[in-house]
Design a protein around this motif. Structure first.
Motif, short mmCIF file in Angstrom:
data_model
loop_
_atom_site.label_atom_id
_atom_site.label_comp_id
_atom_site.label_asym_id
_atom_site.label_seq_id
_atom_site.Cartn_x
_atom_site.Cartn_y
_atom_site.Cartn_z
N LEU A 29 0.81 -1.22 0.00
CA LEU A 29 0.00 0.00 0.00
C LEU A 29 0.84 1.27 0.00
CD1 LEU A 29 -2.68 -0.98 2.63
CD2 LEU A 29 -3.17 -0.18 0.34
N SER A 78 -7.74 1.80 12.09
CA SER A 78 -8.61 2.81 11.49
C SER A 78 -9.57 2.18 10.49
CB SER A 78 -7.80 3.88 10.75
OG SER A 78 -6.94 4.53 11.63
N LEU A 107 -5.70 7.73 16.13
CA LEU A 107 -5.17 6.69 15.23
C LEU A 107 -5.34 7.08 13.77
CD1 LEU A 107 -6.32 3.32 16.82
CD2 LEU A 107 -3.99 4.01 16.25
N LEU A 108 -6.55 7.52 13.42
CA LEU A 108 -6.81 7.84 12.02
C LEU A 108 -5.97 9.04 11.58
CD1 LEU A 108 -8.77 7.09 9.60
CD2 LEU A 108 -9.82 9.26 10.17
N TRP A 144 -3.15 10.08 12.80
CA TRP A 144 -1.76 9.63 12.71
C TRP A 144 -1.52 8.90 11.39
CZ3 TRP A 144 2.69 10.24 15.53
CH2 TRP A 144 3.73 9.36 15.26
N CYS A 145 -2.44 7.98 11.09
CA CYS A 145 -2.29 7.16 9.89
C CYS A 145 -2.34 8.02 8.62
CB CYS A 145 -3.41 6.13 9.87
SG CYS A 145 -3.44 5.08 8.44
N GLU A 191 2.34 8.05 3.49
CA GLU A 191 1.78 8.15 2.15
C GLU A 191 1.37 6.76 1.72
OE1 GLU A 191 1.26 10.51 -0.12
OE2 GLU A 191 1.88 12.15 1.22
N PHE A 192 0.11 6.57 1.40
CA PHE A 192 -0.30 5.24 0.94
C PHE A 192 -1.51 5.39 0.04
CE2 PHE A 192 -2.31 6.22 4.94
CZ PHE A 192 -3.64 5.85 4.76
N ARG A 193 -1.77 4.31 -0.71
CA ARG A 193 -2.92 4.34 -1.62
C ARG A 193 -4.21 4.34 -0.80
NH1 ARG A 193 0.30 0.51 -3.96
NH2 ARG A 193 1.47 1.32 -5.72
N LEU A 205 -9.84 7.35 2.66
CA LEU A 205 -10.01 7.14 4.09
C LEU A 205 -10.50 8.42 4.76
CD1 LEU A 205 -9.46 4.48 5.46
CD2 LEU A 205 -7.28 5.36 6.24
N THR A 226 -12.08 10.83 3.35
CA THR A 226 -13.42 11.21 2.89
C THR A 226 -14.48 10.37 3.59
OG1 THR A 226 -12.56 11.78 0.73
CG2 THR A 226 -14.91 11.49 0.89
N LEU A 227 -14.15 9.08 3.79
CA LEU A 227 -15.12 8.16 4.39
C LEU A 227 -15.56 8.63 5.78
CD1 LEU A 227 -13.87 4.60 3.39
CD2 LEU A 227 -15.93 5.78 2.64
N ILE A 228 -14.61 9.21 6.54
CA ILE A 228 -15.04 9.60 7.89
C ILE A 228 -15.93 10.83 7.88
CG2 ILE A 228 -13.15 8.58 9.21
CD1 ILE A 228 -12.31 11.68 9.44
N ASP A 229 -16.10 11.48 6.72
CA ASP A 229 -17.03 12.60 6.67
C ASP A 229 -18.48 12.15 6.50
OD1 ASP A 229 -15.44 14.71 7.11
OD2 ASP A 229 -15.06 15.16 5.01
N ILE A 230 -18.66 10.87 6.18
CA ILE A 230 -20.01 10.38 5.93
C ILE A 230 -20.99 10.69 7.08
CG2 ILE A 230 -21.39 8.28 5.60
CD1 ILE A 230 -19.27 7.26 3.76
#
Lengths: 278, 282
Positions: free
Chosen positions: A4, A21, B80-81, B83-84, B89-91, B96, B98-102
């Motif tokens: 990833l 997460s 955690l989120l 920090w991640c 840098e990752f795909r 990720l 955007t998803l937490i804005d749902i």
């Protein structure tokens, strides 16, 4: 999970923070969402269509959409005014006003609904003046609109404020020197630069208004076909244990808000990219 | 940058300020005042009677329990989120965040319904839990679950822009000098983000205490058992106990005022406001 990663850092903890997460997002957000999708997909297309084209459903779509559109328009104007005054002028009470703008985000929606319905009732502090002018606010679509504009007021202000703060008055002064009237300056120079932020804020307010429930049901009167919003109809169908109808209606709200969310993000990233000249 | 604030000079500038004050007073100040006015309408004795009624005490306790579980869970998740998303840098990084804005975009009633469908008694998961004697929906677990859902973006949304702008060179230096990842977080990152964390906690708590739509769907509205303060407001209003409803509302409004105060103080004490757009926090 090295596949990833696209760039490496010495910081440890990627696997842990990424895994936890993703697990959390799946359990808390994605599983319930897909649960609803699966539930709806078990209905036949004809059943689904029958639920969402039911006259009572159609009436609630109309009430919700019109009230949310009206509330967003009010917010675009009032929000713009507040953002302008807060960033441009120094006056006594400015800090207090700035802090108060966030009240709708801090105040529970049920409390907002309760007090707005008393405020705008026929004998209420503000309702009596409207009544005297022949306008009934509480228990009408106007009341729904007011409740929605209360709960989403901060969006426009907080979206426009930072942009307005970054606009230096030089450009306006230049326009004025070149003979533009204050009105012309505002519309051609300032509004043009504020438009992306204003649109974002208004779109966020609209999304919030579409789904608003707590504040609205207190003031709406909740008459089927007249003042019944979509979220309330979902709740009514649930109380009747008609999970299929509730889910079908909910899927309409859900799709609308997801389209708004991703649309806003897309437009925003496009605009910021253009802004920075990439 | 030069200070763009100026004292108003022309009459039309004063007119704009007056219009702003009129809007704020009509839309914000009067509703707020009316809550306390109506609560004390029948005198202090009535307020006291409502405050000490078993329904009220039960609702206050339940509301505090829900908030006390929700806030730490979302605090941990938010850190955690953030920090991640900000340190690697990752795909799928954009996806990720955007998803937490749902949860912000979703109607609370729809959120409640989703949970009911997935974790309710008819579902496989709900069935399994009731097999081991745990009822999820129409009980405390369900109410906590939807509150976690509704409030999960706040901490992450406050932290992400801040941690992004701070960068990670200091943490990398600490690691290079032999610190463990945990030490780097505890001694380097945490001191830099503590005010933002507190700010996120304040926002999460306010929403957790005040959540209405989602909780009302999964609570089942059982008197004395699953009524939180906002639900009690509605119940008493429905029962024509206006003073009671406004007394419960006044408690929540007081919480909202404390929230606003803390928020303002925290914004002043950090430069949070310059570093981050606020539009995403309903």
């Amino acid at each position: 999970m090295p596949i990833l990663r696209t760039q490496h850092t010495v910081l440890p903890g990627f696997t842990l923070s990424f895994a936890l997460s993703v697990l959390f997002i799946c359990l808390v957000i994605l599983v319930p969402l897909s649960g609803l999708a699966i539930h709806v997909s078990q209905m036949s297309w004809a059943q689904y269509w029958a639920v969402i084209t039911d006259p009572r459903s159609l009436a609630s779509f109309r009430v919700t959409l019109l009230a949310a559109a009206g509330a967003s328009l009010i917010n675009a104007v009032v929000g713009m005014l507040l953002a302008w005054v807060l960033t441009r002028y120094r006056f006594p009470g400015r800090r207090l006003m700035d802090a108060l703008v966030d009240l709708p985000f801090a105040l529970p929606t049920a409390v907002a609904g309760l007090t707005l319905s008393a405020l705008f009732a026929g004998n209420g502090w503000l309702g009596q003046w409207f009544e005297a002018a022949g306008i009934q606010v509480a228990y009408t679509p106007i009341g729904i609109m007011i409740a929605m504009s209360f709960t989403s007021l901060p969006f426009v202000v907080r979206a426009v404020q930072p942009v307005l703060e970054d606009l230096t008055p030089d450009v306006e002064e230049a326009a004025a020197t070149l003979g533009a009237t204050p009105m012309a300056t505002f519309f051609t120079v300032i509004l043009a630069q504020l438009l992306p932020a204003l649109l974002t804020g208004t779109a966020l307010a609209f999304t919030r208004s579409l789904g608003e429930y707590g504040a609205v049901i207190f003031i709406a009167g909740n008459m089927p076909f007249e003042t019944e919003i979509l979220s309330l109809l979902v709740n009514i169908r649930l109380d009747e244990f008609d999970y299929a109808a509730a889910s079908a209606l909910a899927s309409v709200i859900l799709i609308a808000s997801l389209v708004m969310l991703f649309g806003i993000q897309l437009v925003q990233s496009r605009l910021t990219r253009r802004w920075k000249g990439h | 940058m030069a200070d763009i604030h100026q004292r108003p000079r022309h009459w039309h500038q004063w007119l704009l300020i007056l219009a702003a004050f009129a809007a704020v007073i009509m839309l914000l100040v009067l509703p707020l005042l009316l809550i306390f006015f109506e609560a004390f309408d029948q005198g202090w004795a009535m307020v006291q009677q409502n405050l000490t009624s078993p329904d009220m005490i039960g609702a206050i306790k339940l509301t505090l329990v829900v908030a006390a579980i929700t806030v730490p869970v979302n605090l941990a998740f938010g850190i955690l989120l953030a920090w991640c998303v900000t340190r690697y840098e990752f795909r799928g990084r954009k996806l990720l965040s955007t998803l937490i804005d749902i949860p912000f975009a979703m109607s609370p009633v729809v959120a409640g319904l989703c949970y009911l469908v997935v974790y309710g008694a008819q579902s496989a998961v709900g069935n399994w839990f009731s097999g081991i004697g745990i009822q999820l929906m129409f009980a405390l677990p369900g109410m906590v679950m939807v509150t976690v859902f509704v409030t999960c973006p706040y901490v992450a949304r406050v932290l992400i822009p801040l941690m992004e702008s701070q960068g990670q060179h200091e943490e990398e230096a600490a690691i290079t000098l032999g610190a463990s990842g945990w030490q780097a977080f505890w001694y380097v990152t945490l001191p830099k983000i503590r005010w933002a964390l507190l700010y996120g906690v304040v926002l999460t708590n306010a929403r957790a205490v005040g959540e209405f739509g989602a909780v009302s769907v999964v609570s089942g509205l059982i008197r004395g058992e699953t009524l939180t303060l906002p639900l009690l407001v509605q119940m008493w209003n429905h029962d024509y106990n206006t003073v009671g409803a406004f007394t419960a509302a006044a408690l929540l409004a007081a919480m909202a005022l404390v929230t606003l105060l803390l928020k303002t103080v925290l914004e002043w004490s950090t430069e949070l406001k310059n570093g981050q757009p606020e539009q995403d926090s309903p």
